[in-house]
Design a protein around this motif. Structure first.
Motif, PDB file in Angstrom:
ATOM      1  N   UNK A  75       0.834  -1.208   0.000  1.00 33.04           N
ATOM      2  CA  UNK A  75       0.000   0.000   0.000  1.00 33.04           C
ATOM      3  C   UNK A  75       0.868   1.258   0.000  1.00 33.04           C
ATOM      4  N   UNK A  76       2.015   1.216   0.662  1.00 31.54           N
ATOM      5  CA  UNK A  76       2.920   2.364   0.625  1.00 31.54           C
ATOM      6  C   UNK A  76       3.444   2.599  -0.791  1.00 31.54           C
ATOM      7  N   UNK A  77       3.774   1.494  -1.491  1.00 35.57           N
ATOM      8  CA  UNK A  77       4.254   1.611  -2.867  1.00 35.57           C
ATOM      9  C   UNK A  77       3.152   2.123  -3.782  1.00 35.57           C
ATOM     10  N   UNK A  78       1.924   1.662  -3.581  1.00 37.02           N
ATOM     11  CA  UNK A  78       0.810   2.128  -4.406  1.00 37.02           C
ATOM     12  C   UNK A  78       0.606   3.627  -4.245  1.00 37.02           C
ATOM     13  N   UNK A  79       0.720   4.102  -3.021  1.00 35.26           N
ATOM     14  CA  UNK A  79       0.554   5.530  -2.753  1.00 35.26           C
ATOM     15  C   UNK A  79       1.608   6.344  -3.500  1.00 35.26           C
ATOM     16  N   UNK A  80       2.824   5.794  -3.605  1.00 35.81           N
ATOM     17  CA  UNK A  80       3.922   6.517  -4.250  1.00 35.81           C
ATOM     18  C   UNK A  80       3.933   6.355  -5.765  1.00 35.81           C
ATOM     19  N   UNK A  81       3.562   5.177  -6.249  1.00 38.58           N
ATOM     20  CA  UNK A  81       3.829   4.836  -7.649  1.00 38.58           C
ATOM     21  C   UNK A  81       2.637   4.982  -8.589  1.00 38.58           C
ATOM     22  N   UNK A  82       1.428   4.793  -8.108  1.00 32.75           N
ATOM     23  CA  UNK A  82       0.276   4.804  -9.016  1.00 32.75           C
ATOM     24  C   UNK A  82      -0.260   6.229  -9.131  1.00 32.75           C
ATOM     25  N   UNK A  83      -0.152   6.833 -10.322  1.00 33.54           N
ATOM     26  CA  UNK A  83      -0.612   8.218 -10.494  1.00 33.54           C
ATOM     27  C   UNK A  83      -2.076   8.395 -10.118  1.00 33.54           C
ATOM     28  N   UNK A 116      -2.271   0.115 -15.392  1.00 37.97           N
ATOM     29  CA  UNK A 116      -1.193  -0.831 -15.698  1.00 37.97           C
ATOM     30  C   UNK A 116      -0.219  -0.949 -14.526  1.00 37.97           C
ATOM     31  N   UNK A 117       0.127   0.189 -13.920  1.00 40.02           N
ATOM     32  CA  UNK A 117       1.049   0.164 -12.779  1.00 40.02           C
ATOM     33  C   UNK A 117       0.411  -0.580 -11.609  1.00 40.02           C
ATOM     34  N   UNK A 118      -0.879  -0.333 -11.362  1.00 41.37           N
ATOM     35  CA  UNK A 118      -1.573  -1.010 -10.263  1.00 41.37           C
ATOM     36  C   UNK A 118      -1.627  -2.515 -10.487  1.00 41.37           C
ATOM     37  N   UNK A 119      -1.866  -2.946 -11.723  1.00 43.27           N
ATOM     38  CA  UNK A 119      -1.897  -4.374 -12.021  1.00 43.27           C
ATOM     39  C   UNK A 119      -0.530  -5.014 -11.802  1.00 43.27           C
ATOM     40  N   UNK A 120       0.518  -4.310 -12.190  1.00 41.24           N
ATOM     41  CA  UNK A 120       1.867  -4.819 -11.971  1.00 41.24           C
ATOM     42  C   UNK A 120       2.166  -4.915 -10.482  1.00 41.24           C
ATOM     43  N   UNK A 121       1.728  -3.924  -9.746  1.00 41.90           N
ATOM     44  CA  UNK A 121       1.938  -3.918  -8.306  1.00 41.90           C
ATOM     45  C   UNK A 121       1.183  -5.069  -7.645  1.00 41.90           C
ATOM     46  N   UNK A 122      -0.035  -5.325  -8.083  1.00 39.13           N
ATOM     47  CA  UNK A 122      -0.817  -6.445  -7.540  1.00 39.13           C
ATOM     48  C   UNK A 122      -0.151  -7.785  -7.829  1.00 39.13           C
TER      49      UNK A 122
END
Length: 246
Positions: free
Chosen positions: A38-46, A159-165
């Motif tokens: 969740x920390x990475x999602x906050x930083x990486x997903x626009x 796309x970034x969120x799917x990669x993160x998942x």
């Protein structure tokens, strides 16, 4: 975006995901994996202003073990209570890979959750499946991202969120301590800590500025969005600041 800008963005994301992979590999607990996600999602997903993880137990019950701000837990809980919403759909073992809404208040798919989210001030959501096709005793889940802006998530963000998942699913698949008790304990500790500091910050604003509790919380949230930092970080900064004139 120019081709050069696009290449720079790809390189930056590749570096971030390489770093995240190391963090996930070294995480000792399931709660640690989920917190890093969740920390990475906050930083990486626009577009992301809130992030949370939904997990679905084998008995069909949902819960949120980690979130970036307490309001994300409230938004998730509305979905659990009503049985509708993107995180409920994406967290099903046979659910879709992702669910996205660009205008929650007007989305006919969720007549109860959508307007409730809009009343909280959030108008876009993106949920991506975590541990798809999970079978008991493993839990299925979803990564949930919220934005106050209509149309807050682009195709690139998706796309970034799917990669993160995918990263999260791989990390969780190798975690041996995937227990509901551990996750609930981590959620309780984080919720208590977050709500305590936010409550203190609201009290300070109410005393110093003569605001109501709702007005104080709204001010904290606007400041968080303007500075692009977590609500709890704004609250911590305010409570750590000495009173004026001291």
């Amino acid at each position: 975006m120019t081709e050069i800008d696009g290449q720079q963005t790809i390189r930056a994301l590749a570096g971030e995901f390489a770093h995240l992979t190391l963090l996930l590999i070294n995480a000792r607990t399931t709660a640690g994996v989920l917190q890093r996600v969740v920390d990475a999602a906050y930083r990486l997903v626009p577009g992301t202003e809130l992030a949370s993880i939904t997990l679905r137990s084998p008995d069909g019950r949902f819960h949120t073990p980690v979130e970036t701000e307490p309001v994300a837990l409230e938004l998730d809980q509305v979905q659990y209570d009503t049985g509708e919403g993107p995180c409920v759909s994406a967290a099903q073992p046979d659910g879709p890979a992702y669910v996205r809404s660009e205008d929650l208040g007007a989305d006919p798919a969720w007549p109860r959750f959508g307007p409730a989210a809009a009343r909280h001030g959030y108008h876009s959501v993106l949920s991506t499946a975590v541990l798809p096709d999970a079978r008991p005793p493993r839990l299925s889940g979803a990564l949930n991202l919220y934005s106050t802006r209509p149309g807050g998530f682009s195709e690139d963000a998706q796309d970034v969120a799917l990669l993160l998942s995918t990263h999260a699913s791989l990390a969780l698949a190798r975690t041996e301590t995937f227990t509901r008790a551990e996750l609930q304990a981590a959620q309780l500790r984080q919720a208590i800590d977050s709500r305590d500091v936010i409550g203190q910050a609201k009290g300070i604003l109410m005393q110093r500025r003569g605001l109501t509790a709702d007005e104080a919380f709204a001010l904290l949230r606007r400041t968080s969005q303007r500075l692009n930092v977590k609500l709890t970080e704004v609250a911590e900064a305010l409570t750590a600041r000495p009173p004026t004139g001291s």
